[in-house]
Design a protein around this motif. Structure first.
Motif, PDB file in Angstrom:
ATOM      1  N   ARG A 160      34.316  17.725  14.550  1.00  0.00           N
ATOM      2  CA  ARG A 160      35.470  18.086  15.396  1.00  0.00           C
ATOM      3  C   ARG A 160      36.316  19.162  14.718  1.00  0.00           C
ATOM      4  NH1 ARG A 160      35.050  12.461  16.458  1.00  0.00           N
ATOM      5  NH2 ARG A 160      34.775  12.058  18.696  1.00  0.00           N
TER       6      ARG A 160
ATOM      7  N   ALA B 204      37.103  22.806  16.331  1.00  0.00           N
ATOM      8  CA  ALA B 204      38.480  23.275  16.486  1.00  0.00           C
ATOM      9  C   ALA B 204      38.676  24.638  15.835  1.00  0.00           C
ATOM     10  CB  ALA B 204      39.448  22.251  15.876  1.00  0.00           C
TER      11      ALA B 204
ATOM     12  N   TRP C   1      39.353  22.477  25.843  1.00  0.00           N
ATOM     13  CA  TRP C   1      38.440  21.677  25.027  1.00  0.00           C
ATOM     14  C   TRP C   1      38.644  20.219  25.421  1.00  0.00           C
ATOM     15  CZ3 TRP C   1      39.395  20.518  19.121  1.00  0.00           C
ATOM     16  CH2 TRP C   1      38.378  19.671  18.649  1.00  0.00           C
TER      17      TRP C   1
ATOM     18  N   ASP D  37      37.354  16.499  24.431  1.00  0.00           N
ATOM     19  CA  ASP D  37      36.634  15.775  23.385  1.00  0.00           C
ATOM     20  C   ASP D  37      36.390  14.326  23.794  1.00  0.00           C
ATOM     21  OD1 ASP D  37      35.692  15.602  20.447  1.00  0.00           O
ATOM     22  OD2 ASP D  37      37.140  13.956  20.607  1.00  0.00           O
TER      23      ASP D  37
ATOM     24  N   SER E 231      42.470  19.345  25.957  1.00  0.00           N
ATOM     25  CA  SER E 231      43.460  20.198  25.304  1.00  0.00           C
ATOM     26  C   SER E 231      43.244  21.643  25.726  1.00  0.00           C
ATOM     27  CB  SER E 231      43.348  20.069  23.776  1.00  0.00           C
ATOM     28  OG  SER E 231      42.041  20.411  23.337  1.00  0.00           O
TER      29      SER E 231
ATOM     30  N   ILE F   7      43.162  25.762  24.762  1.00  0.00           N
ATOM     31  CA  ILE F   7      42.927  26.683  23.647  1.00  0.00           C
ATOM     32  C   ILE F   7      44.005  27.746  23.746  1.00  0.00           C
ATOM     33  CG2 ILE F   7      41.254  28.149  22.480  1.00  0.00           C
ATOM     34  CD1 ILE F   7      40.432  25.179  22.814  1.00  0.00           C
TER      35      ILE F   7
ATOM     36  N   THR G 297      45.361  19.656  20.754  1.00  0.00           N
ATOM     37  CA  THR G 297      43.994  19.188  20.545  1.00  0.00           C
ATOM     38  C   THR G 297      43.993  17.813  19.896  1.00  0.00           C
ATOM     39  OG1 THR G 297      43.757  20.090  18.294  1.00  0.00           O
ATOM     40  CG2 THR G 297      43.302  21.584  20.147  1.00  0.00           C
TER      41      THR G 297
ATOM     42  N   ILE H 174      42.699  17.081  17.147  1.00  0.00           N
ATOM     43  CA  ILE H 174      42.981  17.265  15.726  1.00  0.00           C
ATOM     44  C   ILE H 174      44.490  17.350  15.498  1.00  0.00           C
ATOM     45  CG2 ILE H 174      42.615  18.734  13.713  1.00  0.00           C
ATOM     46  CD1 ILE H 174      40.099  17.300  14.709  1.00  0.00           C
ATOM     47  N   GLU H 175      45.173  18.108  16.361  1.00  0.00           N
ATOM     48  CA  GLU H 175      46.618  18.271  16.219  1.00  0.00           C
ATOM     49  C   GLU H 175      47.368  16.979  16.510  1.00  0.00           C
ATOM     50  OE1 GLU H 175      46.818  22.975  17.605  1.00  0.00           O
ATOM     51  OE2 GLU H 175      46.988  21.363  19.085  1.00  0.00           O
TER      52      GLU H 175
END
Length: 269
Positions: A137, A141, A160, A162, A175, A177, A196, A198-199
């Protein structure tokens, strides 16, 4: 005294008009076609067929996966005995193309590996990731952030989505981009940036220590992932994608699913 500014407006995300009326097939990169991705690919084919029947340009899908079909994959993933030894992406894309008459593409490598050596990077309007590890991931990202800086073009990355799961629970998160320009609205509070995974959940992902290990049998695989968790996530995620194409607006950007308790919790925009 109440004024219009005091009224609490609902958050909403408006997708670009291009979603509803593209001049070319809408590009989709599907990364990982194992348990969730193999089901999601078939859902994408159904979405494509339905959209085209409604006068839409449809989808152009590219599938990425470096793995080959093995015996333990049968049953939990959508592969048959005669496909053992074939690359997963190639096997599934060939099947979908024959069944639906599409001309979608398969890449027998990891998404990051493909971008490393292809000059014309296969970016897409939306990326769907069905991967097993935090490292994968993070790589996706980084690549999406990098390609988004290369200027505007037909396949410019916009979203994106996921997909991730454990044994009997999982989540899907959409999310943006970068920022998607939003129209002014007096009724809703329009949100142009959706963080995202990750964020928003990076620390939780790292703490989870996700790591998909190969299974020696279907029984062993089912000990780590329930038989229907992947297909449940794929169908609900595909429904979210379908909403984007049909209504052009989102109140929710994903969900958490607990299959053991038959409970779904929506994630608001």
């Amino acid at each position: 005294m109440k004024t219009e500014k005091n009224i609490d407006r609902e958050n909403i995300h408006i997708v670009p008009h291009y979603f509803l009326h593209p001049t070319n097939p809408f590009s989709v990169n599907l990364i990982g076609v194992g348990g969730t991705g193999s089901v999601l690919l078939t859902a994408l084919a159904r979405i494509n067929h339905a959209l085209m029947q409604l006068g839409h340009a449809g989808l152009m899908v590219r599938a990425f996966d470096p793995d080959s079909v093995e015996q333990p994959n049968l049953g939990r993933q959508l592969f048959s005995h005669h496909e053992i030894g074939m690359n997963k992406a190639v096997a599934l894309i060939n099947r979908v193309n024959r069944f639906f008459g599409t001309s979608w593409e398969a890449f027998d490598c990891a998404y990051s590996g493909q971008l490393d050596h292809v000059k014309d990077q296969p970016t897409a309007n939306i990326t769907l990731s069905c991967v097993d590890t935090v490292a994968a991931r993070l790589g996706i990202a980084g690549l999406l952030a990098e390609t988004a800086l290369k200027g505007q073009h037909r396949d410019n990355p916009m979203y994106w989505m996921d997909f991730g799961n454990s044994r009997d629970s999982g989540q899907v998160l959409l999310s943006t981009i970068g920022e998607i320009k939003q129209p002014e609205s007096k009724k809703f509070r329009t949100i142009g940036t959706l963080p995202t995974i990750i964020e928003q959940y990076g620390s939780l992902l790292e703490a989870s220590g996700e790591d998909e290990l190969p299974s020696c049998s279907l029984a062993q695989a089912l000990g780590r992932q329930d038989l229907f968790i992947n297909s449940s996530l794929a169908d609900l995620g595909a429904s979210l994608l379908w909403t984007m194409f049909r209504t052009g607006m989102l109140c929710y950007r994903g969900f958490f699913l607990n299959l053991a308790g038959f409970k779904t919790t929506a994630i608001k925009v």
